[in-house]
Design a protein around this motif. Sequence first.
Motif, short mmCIF file in Angstrom:
data_model
loop_
_atom_site.label_atom_id
_atom_site.label_comp_id
_atom_site.label_asym_id
_atom_site.label_seq_id
_atom_site.Cartn_x
_atom_site.Cartn_y
_atom_site.Cartn_z
N GLY A 1 0.80 -1.08 -0.05
CA GLY A 1 0.06 0.05 0.23
C GLY A 1 0.82 1.17 0.08
N SER A 2 2.22 1.02 0.40
CA SER A 2 3.05 2.30 0.37
C SER A 2 3.97 2.64 -0.50
CB SER A 2 3.42 2.60 1.93
OG SER A 2 4.21 1.31 2.26
N VAL A 3 4.57 1.39 -1.03
CA VAL A 3 5.63 1.25 -1.91
C VAL A 3 5.33 0.26 -3.14
CG1 VAL A 3 7.13 -0.35 -0.70
CG2 VAL A 3 8.28 1.41 -1.92
N GLU A 4 5.94 0.44 -4.37
CA GLU A 4 6.08 -0.46 -5.17
C GLU A 4 7.39 -0.43 -6.00
OE1 GLU A 4 3.88 -0.50 -9.45
OE2 GLU A 4 2.53 -0.63 -7.81
N LEU A 5 7.87 -1.43 -6.18
CA LEU A 5 9.20 -1.61 -6.73
C LEU A 5 9.14 -2.39 -8.11
CD1 LEU A 5 11.26 -3.20 -3.58
CD2 LEU A 5 10.96 -0.75 -4.36
N THR A 6 9.70 -2.06 -9.15
CA THR A 6 9.80 -2.55 -10.60
C THR A 6 11.06 -2.79 -11.00
OG1 THR A 6 7.42 -1.32 -10.76
CG2 THR A 6 8.45 -2.31 -12.72
N ARG A 7 11.28 -3.70 -11.60
CA ARG A 7 12.65 -3.93 -12.24
C ARG A 7 12.65 -4.74 -13.46
NH1 ARG A 7 18.22 -4.66 -8.88
NH2 ARG A 7 19.23 -3.04 -10.08
N ALA A 8 13.57 -4.65 -14.64
CA ALA A 8 13.32 -5.57 -15.58
C ALA A 8 14.73 -6.23 -15.46
CB ALA A 8 13.57 -4.76 -16.96
N TYR A 9 14.52 -7.82 -16.11
CA TYR A 9 15.72 -8.65 -15.95
C TYR A 9 15.76 -9.13 -17.08
CZ TYR A 9 14.95 -8.22 -11.04
OH TYR A 9 15.16 -7.78 -9.55
N SER A 10 17.06 -9.86 -17.45
CA SER A 10 17.31 -10.68 -18.60
C SER A 10 17.26 -12.00 -17.87
CB SER A 10 18.70 -10.32 -19.09
OG SER A 10 18.68 -9.10 -19.90
N THR A 11 16.64 -12.92 -18.66
CA THR A 11 16.52 -14.29 -17.86
C THR A 11 17.01 -15.35 -18.85
OG1 THR A 11 14.22 -14.68 -18.80
CG2 THR A 11 14.42 -13.59 -16.49
N THR A 12 17.69 -16.46 -18.38
CA THR A 12 17.91 -17.43 -19.02
C THR A 12 17.56 -18.56 -18.26
OG1 THR A 12 20.01 -17.74 -17.98
CG2 THR A 12 19.91 -16.37 -19.78
N SER B 1 17.60 -3.17 -15.99
CA SER B 1 17.27 -1.88 -15.80
C SER B 1 17.65 -1.61 -14.29
CB SER B 1 15.75 -1.63 -16.02
OG SER B 1 15.10 -2.27 -15.03
N PRO B 2 17.55 -0.18 -14.10
CA PRO B 2 17.61 0.20 -12.79
C PRO B 2 16.16 -0.05 -11.77
CG PRO B 2 17.70 2.21 -14.23
CD PRO B 2 17.31 0.85 -15.07
N LEU B 3 16.44 -0.04 -10.54
CA LEU B 3 15.07 -0.25 -9.84
C LEU B 3 14.11 0.89 -9.79
CD1 LEU B 3 13.73 -2.28 -7.71
CD2 LEU B 3 14.92 -0.92 -6.03
N SER B 4 13.06 0.85 -10.21
CA SER B 4 12.12 1.81 -10.06
C SER B 4 11.09 1.79 -8.87
CB SER B 4 11.18 1.73 -11.14
OG SER B 4 10.14 2.71 -11.03
N VAL B 5 11.26 2.67 -8.08
CA VAL B 5 10.60 3.03 -6.71
C VAL B 5 9.51 4.04 -6.41
CG1 VAL B 5 11.06 3.26 -4.21
CG2 VAL B 5 12.95 2.12 -5.61
N MET B 6 8.16 3.63 -6.40
CA MET B 6 7.39 4.46 -6.21
C MET B 6 6.72 4.39 -4.88
SD MET B 6 3.75 4.97 -8.38
CE MET B 6 3.05 3.53 -7.60
N GLN B 7 6.83 5.77 -4.13
CA GLN B 7 6.45 5.60 -2.74
C GLN B 7 5.03 6.31 -3.03
OE1 GLN B 7 8.37 5.27 0.39
NE2 GLN B 7 10.07 4.53 -0.76
#
Length: 144
Positions: A117-128, A136-142
């Motif tokens: 409810g107070s924070v959202e973290l988003t990030r992109a990854y290359s997977t194998t 990508s850098p970490l995106s933080v939304m407060q």
Amino acid sequence: MRNLLMMALLAAPMSGCQSGADALTTSASPPELSEAASSAIAGDMASRFAEQVGQGTGTLVLKQDRSPFGQALVAALKSSGYAVATEQAIEDKKPSVQLAYMIDNFEGQTLARLSTGSVELTRAYSTTKGGASPSSPLSVMQRQ
């Protein structure tokens, strides 16, 4: 890469339009994500979550989809020192935090999001098949 970052940055503010704790009760990940990639992403996201939220926030209540990522996230959060309840039945007297996750594929990358409810973290990854690494850098939304 620039399109991916732009998409993540545009999607983050729109996700803040949800209201109430019920908006965070659904979690999902694609079934094709390998166990090694799931574990790598879950470990990274759990450590970033700990950096942003800190300890002592109460029990994390996580409704998971029984996927490899859901199981890896529970293990990573517990190893980071969090109490994790995967069922909604916890004592009302104890503080708790609703946590949801979303894993999705976009333009050959895997997007990971953890939300409370107070924070959202988003990030992109290359997977194998053998793992995953941040692309990508970490995106933080407060949220207030």
